[in-house]
Design an enzyme around this catalytic site. Structure first.
Site, PDB file in Angstrom:
ATOM      1  N   CYS A   1     -10.937  -1.092  -3.364  1.00  0.00           N
ATOM      2  CA  CYS A   1     -10.354   0.130  -3.950  1.00  0.00           C
ATOM      3  C   CYS A   1     -11.182   0.604  -5.131  1.00  0.00           C
ATOM      4  CB  CYS A   1      -8.896  -0.108  -4.350  1.00  0.00           C
ATOM      5  SG  CYS A   1      -8.693  -1.430  -5.547  1.00  0.00           S
TER       6      CYS A   1
ATOM      7  N   TYR B   1      -6.179 -12.312  -1.367  1.00  0.00           N
ATOM      8  CA  TYR B   1      -5.480 -11.209  -2.028  1.00  0.00           C
ATOM      9  C   TYR B   1      -4.531 -10.566  -1.018  1.00  0.00           C
ATOM     10  CZ  TYR B   1      -9.569 -11.879  -4.984  1.00  0.00           C
ATOM     11  OH  TYR B   1     -10.559 -12.432  -5.753  1.00  0.00           O
TER      12      TYR B   1
ATOM     13  N   GLU C   1      -2.423 -15.416  -2.615  1.00  0.00           N
ATOM     14  CA  GLU C   1      -1.989 -14.280  -3.422  1.00  0.00           C
ATOM     15  C   GLU C   1      -1.377 -14.834  -4.707  1.00  0.00           C
ATOM     16  OE1 GLU C   1      -1.437 -10.754  -3.464  1.00  0.00           O
ATOM     17  OE2 GLU C   1      -0.240 -11.256  -5.233  1.00  0.00           O
TER      18      GLU C   1
ATOM     19  N   GLN D   1       0.834  -1.196   0.000  1.00  0.00           N
ATOM     20  CA  GLN D   1       0.000   0.000   0.000  1.00  0.00           C
ATOM     21  C   GLN D   1       0.876   1.257   0.000  1.00  0.00           C
ATOM     22  OE1 GLN D   1      -3.172   0.083  -0.392  1.00  0.00           O
ATOM     23  NE2 GLN D   1      -4.057  -1.827   0.361  1.00  0.00           N
TER      24      GLN D   1
ATOM     25  N   ASP E   1      -9.400  -8.362  -0.247  1.00  0.00           N
ATOM     26  CA  ASP E   1      -8.812  -7.067  -0.630  1.00  0.00           C
ATOM     27  C   ASP E   1      -8.407  -7.139  -2.099  1.00  0.00           C
ATOM     28  OD1 ASP E   1      -7.600  -4.597  -0.665  1.00  0.00           O
ATOM     29  OD2 ASP E   1      -5.909  -5.158   0.610  1.00  0.00           O
TER      30      ASP E   1
HETATM   31  N1  SAH Z   1      -3.913  -7.142   1.022  1.00  0.00           N
HETATM   32  C1  SAH Z   1      -2.686  -6.649   0.443  1.00  0.00           C
HETATM   33  C2  SAH Z   1      -2.708  -6.581  -1.090  1.00  0.00           C
HETATM   34  C3  SAH Z   1      -3.891  -5.891  -1.703  1.00  0.00           C
HETATM   35  S1  SAH Z   1      -3.712  -5.502  -3.422  1.00  0.00           S
HETATM   36  C4  SAH Z   1      -2.305  -5.326   1.042  1.00  0.00           C
HETATM   37  O1  SAH Z   1      -3.095  -4.681   1.701  1.00  0.00           O
HETATM   38  O2  SAH Z   1      -1.164  -4.904   0.844  1.00  0.00           O
HETATM   39  C5  SAH Z   1      -4.431  -6.864  -4.220  1.00  0.00           C
HETATM   40  C6  SAH Z   1      -3.524  -8.048  -4.336  1.00  0.00           C
HETATM   41  O3  SAH Z   1      -4.238  -9.077  -5.020  1.00  0.00           O
HETATM   42  C7  SAH Z   1      -2.245  -7.835  -5.120  1.00  0.00           C
HETATM   43  O4  SAH Z   1      -1.157  -8.238  -4.332  1.00  0.00           O
HETATM   44  C8  SAH Z   1      -2.405  -8.738  -6.361  1.00  0.00           C
HETATM   45  O5  SAH Z   1      -1.179  -9.294  -6.776  1.00  0.00           O
HETATM   46  C9  SAH Z   1      -3.342  -9.796  -5.853  1.00  0.00           C
HETATM   47  N2  SAH Z   1      -4.180 -10.499  -6.836  1.00  0.00           N
HETATM   48  C10 SAH Z   1      -4.686 -10.039  -8.001  1.00  0.00           C
HETATM   49  N3  SAH Z   1      -5.500 -10.953  -8.563  1.00  0.00           N
HETATM   50  C11 SAH Z   1      -5.525 -12.024  -7.726  1.00  0.00           C
HETATM   51  C12 SAH Z   1      -6.199 -13.292  -7.758  1.00  0.00           C
HETATM   52  N4  SAH Z   1      -7.003 -13.605  -8.755  1.00  0.00           N
HETATM   53  N5  SAH Z   1      -5.993 -14.135  -6.723  1.00  0.00           N
HETATM   54  C13 SAH Z   1      -5.173 -13.801  -5.705  1.00  0.00           C
HETATM   55  N6  SAH Z   1      -4.513 -12.631  -5.628  1.00  0.00           N
HETATM   56  C14 SAH Z   1      -4.687 -11.744  -6.631  1.00  0.00           C
END
Ligand code: SAH
Length: 454
Positions: free
Chosen positions: A410, A314, A335, A285, A383
């Site tokens: 988001c 995620y 992830e 973030q 997320d």
């Molecule tokens: N929760 C974390 C990341 C949020 S951003 C934080 O707060 O830092 C969203 C994340 O989802 C990213 O790291 C991206 O790589 C991941 N992502 C995107 N598509 C996805 C999917 N289909 N399955 C799992 N993760 C995914």
């Protein structure tokens, strides 16, 4: 059909704001979207682009100002999309974001009763970004840094980005000057020639550790190590200089291959008292101070106890799950980016957390598998990126029967779509808290609590 003609000027009153913060005026029902224009302002506008259903206009003259208007110091910050709301007072920005959520809950989610709290904002809504991704181009025969004009690849030279950590702004200039001294060629997008494509800088908000990533078109980097040493010498906070190689003709910024030119391959920072390593390819973030507010809100919404089994979907480098692991029985994280999962595992270890497991994969694939394996989470945190949740994920998450789902979003539009689905599947949204992670921009972050309907 519209009577509006390209390059004609019209006198109009702004009657709305788009979700991107553009002023909207209607000419015989035909909407024109206008930069740097606020509701109730009467302006002379020139139609610069006229499409079938809507067009774009440019302010030629403004006859009155909305009381919430704020002086814009550098118009390039609007033109580039770096700070598209910087002409609004911060208080107005916060209300705008709350209204964005209220609007889609009504129109898309059909949940007009769902309460949306006031947006939690920052005390100082500037200089917050811990990361910059800066395009490099040859301008006037010189290697130049800045930002693209919106919807184009024309580089506007910019040195003060307003919303980035000022140490990052300084570092961009320092790295640019070093590259100039070594006569390093800027990348040429049209021809896919030249060398340096982007300069990416991350700086730990608490640790002050800095990572410089030089994205190059080809692998061979003449004097690369020497350049990295000089970057370190001029910017003592730098603990890592990485070369990332991206040979493709593409808008995707980073390539797959990486080399450490100086120092470590990660930087470290802390969030809610836990320490984290962050790899170049991992999501982290960008607004550290507000991320703590966001996570704390999500954790408070969940009202966790020591019997809870938690899914962190995620999960990135594991920040949400590891922030709450001490309160619960177990955390399962998923992830898609392998480097991020490597980070998440290392981060669990570095913080002495033994009740967290991480897996690489798509959340929509892992969730049904976990269900088959008999993992029964009581709380699921999601997320997702802007496109929201996959239908398969929603179905699998409902199938494992959690008591609560905490949805960090988001993008209000996909949040609203997904809340409608959950509502139809027996999960009731009870409250929404927007948190401003991106002051001066139109991005809207929020946390929603869903509980299983009885
Ligand atoms: N929760 C974390 C990341 C949020 S951003 C934080 O707060 O830092 C969203 C994340 O989802 C990213 O790291 C991206 O790589 C991941 N992502 C995107 N598509 C996805 C999917 N289909 N399955 C799992 N993760 C995914």
């Amino acid at each position: 059909m519209t009577t509006v003609e390209k390059n004609q000027t019209y006198t109009v009153t702004i009657d709305d704001l788009s979700h991107e913060g553009l002023g909207v005026a209607h000419i015989d029902g035909y909407p024109l979207f206008i930069e740097n224009a606020l509701p109730e302002e009467e302006i002379k506008v020139k139609a610069v682009k006229v499409g079938k259903k809507f067009g774009y206009g440019k302010v030629m003259e403004r006859f009155n100002a909305n009381p919430e208007r704020q002086e814009v110091k550098d118009l390039d910050l609007l033109r580039s999309g770096i700070a598209p709301l910087s002409h609004m007072t911060y208080d107005y920005q916060l209300r705008f974001k709350q209204q964005q959520v209220v609007k889609v809950l009504k129109t898309i989610a059909k949940l007009p009763e769902l309460p949306v709290a006031s947006t939690l904002g920052m005390e100082n809504p500037f200089e917050y970004r811990n990361k910059a991704q800066i395009p490099v181009q040859k301008v006037d025969d010189q290697l130049m840094t800045g930002f693209y004009r919106k919807n184009s690849h024309i580089l506007l030279p910019i040195e003060n980005y307003l919303i980035q950590d000022p140490k990052i702004d300084q570092a961009i200039i320092a790295v640019r000057n070093i590259l100039r001294r070594f006569n390093v060629k800027a990348y040429n997008e049209r021809e896919n020639t030249g060398f340096i494509r982007h300069i990416i800088i991350r700086r730990g908000h608490y640790s002050h550790e800095m990572m410089v990533i030089l994205v190059t078109r080809t692998e061979r980097f003449f004097k690369g190590t020497e350049i990295a040493e000089i970057i370190k010498a001029e910017l003592p906070e730098v603990v890592s200089v990485i070369q990332n190689i991206n040979p493709e003709k593409t808008n995707v910024i980073m390539g797959r291959e990486e080399k450490v030119l100086y120092g470590k391959s990660v930087i470290n920072d802390t969030l809610l008292g836990k320490t984290y390593q962050i790899s170049p390819q991992s999501f982290y973030q960008v607004n550290t101070e507000q991320t703590e507010v966001l996570y704390q809100t999500a954790i408070d919404f969940a009202e966790l106890n020591s019997e809870d089994i938690v899914v962190d979907a995620y999960c990135g480098i594991g920040t949400i799950g590891l922030s709450l692991a001490d309160k619960v029985k177990h955390v399962y994280g998923v992830e898609i980016v392998p480097q991020a999962i490597e980070d998440a595992k290392a981060n669990a270890k570095a913080n002495g957390i033994e009740n967290a497991n991480y897996e690489i994969g798509k959340a929509e694939k892992l969730m049904p598998r976990w269900a088959r394996e008999g993992i029964e989470p009581s709380v699921i945190f999601v997320d997702p990126p802007r496109k929201g949740l996959d239908e398969k994920f929603i179905e699998a998450s409902v199938a494992v029967n959690p008591q609560k789902i905490v949805y960090i979003s988001c993008n209000p539009a996909t949040l609203a779509r997904d809340l409608r689905r959950y509502e139809d599947l027996g999960y009731h949204a009870v409250k929404v808290q927007p948190v401003d992670l991106f002051p001066q921009t139109y991005h809207v972050e929020s946390v929603t609590l869903l509980i299983k309907a009885v």
